[in-house]
Enzyme design. Structure first.
Site, PDB file in Angstrom:
ATOM      1  CB  SER A 119      -7.843   1.606  -4.025  1.00 20.78           C
ATOM      2  OG  SER A 119      -9.044   1.076  -3.516  1.00 20.78           O
ATOM      3  CG  ASP A 135       7.681   8.942   5.990  1.00 15.43           C
ATOM      4  OD1 ASP A 135       6.966   8.629   5.012  1.00 15.43           O
ATOM      5  OD2 ASP A 135       7.370   9.840   6.789  1.00 15.43           O
ATOM      6  CB  VAL A 136       7.515   6.369   0.688  1.00 16.26           C
ATOM      7  CG1 VAL A 136       8.071   4.955   0.735  1.00 16.26           C
ATOM      8  CG2 VAL A 136       6.067   6.402   1.162  1.00 16.26           C
ATOM      9  CG  LEU A 196      -1.562  -5.768  -2.114  1.00 17.49           C
ATOM     10  CD1 LEU A 196      -2.282  -4.609  -2.802  1.00 17.49           C
ATOM     11  CD2 LEU A 196      -2.078  -7.105  -2.625  1.00 17.49           C
ATOM     12  CE  LYS A 227      -4.283   3.523  -2.009  1.00 12.06           C
ATOM     13  NZ  LYS A 227      -2.901   3.004  -2.205  1.00 12.06           N
ATOM     14  CB  SER A 273       3.271  -6.813   5.416  1.00  7.72           C
ATOM     15  OG  SER A 273       2.829  -5.464   5.394  1.00  7.72           O
ATOM     16  CB  THR A 280      -3.829  -6.999   2.660  1.00  7.25           C
ATOM     17  OG1 THR A 280      -5.004  -6.316   3.108  1.00  7.25           O
ATOM     18  CG2 THR A 280      -3.741  -6.918   1.137  1.00  7.25           C
ATOM     19  CE1 TYR A 294      -6.524   3.312   0.830  1.00 10.55           C
ATOM     20  CE2 TYR A 294      -8.565   2.799  -0.321  1.00 10.55           C
ATOM     21  CZ  TYR A 294      -7.255   2.480  -0.006  1.00 10.55           C
ATOM     22  OH  TYR A 294      -6.678   1.355  -0.531  1.00 10.55           O
ATOM     23  CG  PHE A 316      -6.017  -8.120  -3.337  1.00  9.17           C
ATOM     24  CD1 PHE A 316      -5.162  -9.050  -3.899  1.00  9.17           C
ATOM     25  CD2 PHE A 316      -6.817  -7.357  -4.179  1.00  9.17           C
ATOM     26  CE1 PHE A 316      -5.095  -9.215  -5.280  1.00  9.17           C
ATOM     27  CE2 PHE A 316      -6.768  -7.516  -5.553  1.00  9.17           C
ATOM     28  CZ  PHE A 316      -5.895  -8.452  -6.107  1.00  9.17           C
TER      29      PHE A 316
END
Length: 253
Positions: free
Chosen positions: A146, A57-58, A17, A163, A15, A194, A159, A192
């Site tokens: 970001s 899961d990355v 980006l 980033k 989903s 999203t 966050y 964006f």
């Protein structure tokens, strides 16, 4: 670097980006592996573009390694990695209920920063063993930071830290992987359109867009994908974090 008939891995590809980037790469002829925890959305996107879903899961070393093995077995060694997987949990360091629970901070760091680094290290190891192209290049890695990495707002400590870490990784990893012919880049997007922002009322979305100098609107995921493709295509672009934000500079709140 040419992507036609080469494996491109896109994390968070189900989903937002990530999906826009997966579509753009597939349109250029890449063999796209969609990495996403949401198997339903990831499979739908993979089916639509003729790609392969690798649900994982990355931030999990074993799970990510297994997913990369699946993608490599299907499409050959990776030439492109685009890291879009991430979460955006907000919370004050000290709120009405007291200090932020440490596990909340750790979760954001684990998904966004540790997950990005985990994919970089595992995919770069595969890229380093591939045959180089005529320009001695073996691959391109593009991660997603970001504008919060530079102007984090109140409530964005976790966050922004995650980033900011991604932005800080870019140059040293680019320098290290240069000997393998692997370029490393990062995009720092602003606001964006999203799925997260699309949940907000239309008037709120309009107000957010109006705060952007020009163009005064939310970014389109296709514009993010277009920048990623340009980064991959430009062999002299390396070790750089590029803001994509319409000249937005975030205020404290």
């Amino acid at each position: 670097m040419q992507v036609e008939n080469r494996l491109a891995i896109v994390t968070g590809g189900g989903s937002g980006l990530g999906a826009a980037t997966a579509r753009a790469l597939a349109a250029k002829g890449a063999k796209v592996a969609v990495f996403d925890r949401d198997a339903e959305k990831g499979q739908a996107l993979a089916d639509d573009i003729g790609g392969l879903l690798c649900a994982c899961d990355v931030a999990d070393p074993g799970g990510a390694e297994a997913a990369i093995e699946t993608a490599t077995a299907a499409f050959g060694p990776p030439a492109v990695l685009v890291n879009c997987a991430g979460i955006g949990t907000a919370g004050r360091v000290v709120g009405r209920e007291g200090p932020m629970p440490l596990e909340n901070f750790e979760r954001v760091i684990r998904v966004n920063l540790v997950g990005t680094f985990n994919m970089i290290r595992l995919v770069a190891a595969r890229m380093s063993l591939a045959e180089p192209d005529a320009g001695n290049a073996r691959g391109v890695i593009v991660s997603t930071a970001s504008v919060a990495a530079f102007e984090g707002q109140i409530g964005q400590a976790a966050y922004a830290a995650s980033k900011g870490g991604i932005a800080a990784l870019t140059l040293p990893v680019a320098r290290e992987l240069a000997r393998f012919g692997i370029r490393v880049l990062t995009v720092a997007p602003g606001l964006f359109k999203t799925p997260l922002l699309e949940e907000l009322p239309e008037e709120t979305q309009a107000a957010l867009g109006a705060a952007i100098p020009f163009p005064a609107r939310l970014g389109d995921p296709g514009e993010f994908a277009g920048l990623v493709l340009a980064m991959i295509d430009n062999d002299y672009l390396n070790g750089e974090t590029v803001r994509l934000d319409g000249a937005l500079r975030m205020q404290p709140k």
